[in-house]
Write a protein that holds these residues in place. Sequence first.
Motif, PDB file in Angstrom:
ATOM      1  N   GLU A  61       0.804  -1.222   0.000  1.00 57.83           N
ATOM      2  CA  GLU A  61       0.000   0.000   0.000  1.00 57.83           C
ATOM      3  C   GLU A  61       0.843   1.282   0.000  1.00 57.83           C
ATOM      4  N   THR A  62       2.151   1.171   0.060  1.00 60.26           N
ATOM      5  CA  THR A  62       2.991   2.365   0.019  1.00 60.26           C
ATOM      6  C   THR A  62       3.085   2.917  -1.391  1.00 60.26           C
ATOM      7  N   THR A 112       5.768   5.989   1.087  1.00 61.72           N
ATOM      8  CA  THR A 112       4.881   6.542   2.105  1.00 61.72           C
ATOM      9  C   THR A 112       3.464   6.018   1.892  1.00 61.72           C
ATOM     10  N   HIS A 113       2.630   6.141   2.903  1.00 62.67           N
ATOM     11  CA  HIS A 113       1.209   5.805   2.778  1.00 62.67           C
ATOM     12  C   HIS A 113       0.403   6.773   3.615  1.00 62.67           C
ATOM     13  N   SER A 114      -0.891   6.797   3.378  1.00 64.44           N
ATOM     14  CA  SER A 114      -1.763   7.816   3.961  1.00 64.44           C
ATOM     15  C   SER A 114      -1.821   7.789   5.489  1.00 64.44           C
ATOM     16  N   ASP A 115      -1.614   6.654   6.121  1.00 67.40           N
ATOM     17  CA  ASP A 115      -1.700   6.556   7.588  1.00 67.40           C
ATOM     18  C   ASP A 115      -0.407   6.942   8.290  1.00 67.40           C
ATOM     19  N   GLU A 116       0.639   7.203   7.516  1.00 65.78           N
ATOM     20  CA  GLU A 116       1.942   7.514   8.097  1.00 65.78           C
ATOM     21  C   GLU A 116       2.053   9.015   8.389  1.00 65.78           C
ATOM     22  N   PRO A 117       2.589   9.388   9.546  1.00 65.65           N
ATOM     23  CA  PRO A 117       2.818  10.811   9.809  1.00 65.65           C
ATOM     24  C   PRO A 117       3.873  11.352   8.840  1.00 65.65           C
ATOM     25  N   GLU A 166      -1.520  13.656  -1.465  1.00 67.62           N
ATOM     26  CA  GLU A 166      -2.832  13.068  -1.187  1.00 67.62           C
ATOM     27  C   GLU A 166      -3.746  13.169  -2.395  1.00 67.62           C
TER      28      GLU A 166
END
Length: 105
Positions: free
Chosen positions: A33-34, A68-73, A85
């Motif tokens: 998902e990254t 990176t993925h959406s849940d990562e700070p 995004e």
Amino acid sequence: METRWVTVDGVRIELPTDCTAGQLREALHKPDETVLVAVAGDLVSVVHNDDQQLAEMVAGCAETYYFTHSDEPSRNEVLSAPDIERAVADPVGDETTFQRPGIDH
């Protein structure tokens, strides 16, 4: 096979010139998902096509890559850009390229 040195998530590695985002993700054991984000000078590119060779995209000119993925700070100014995004939510083509945050022209 020709290679070049790049930085991926803070680690300097040799990257084959014909490498794809999918191959890089697999080699580095990154989750499916990254998203691969490439920084090439004053441009940022979000890669949407895991099978396209990076060298055939703006992303192939990058010296710095992030997974990176959406849940990562957000780890830095580049990864906190709202353009990432938007690019992930509405991908168009093999990649989405935009001006790097913090660059004034």
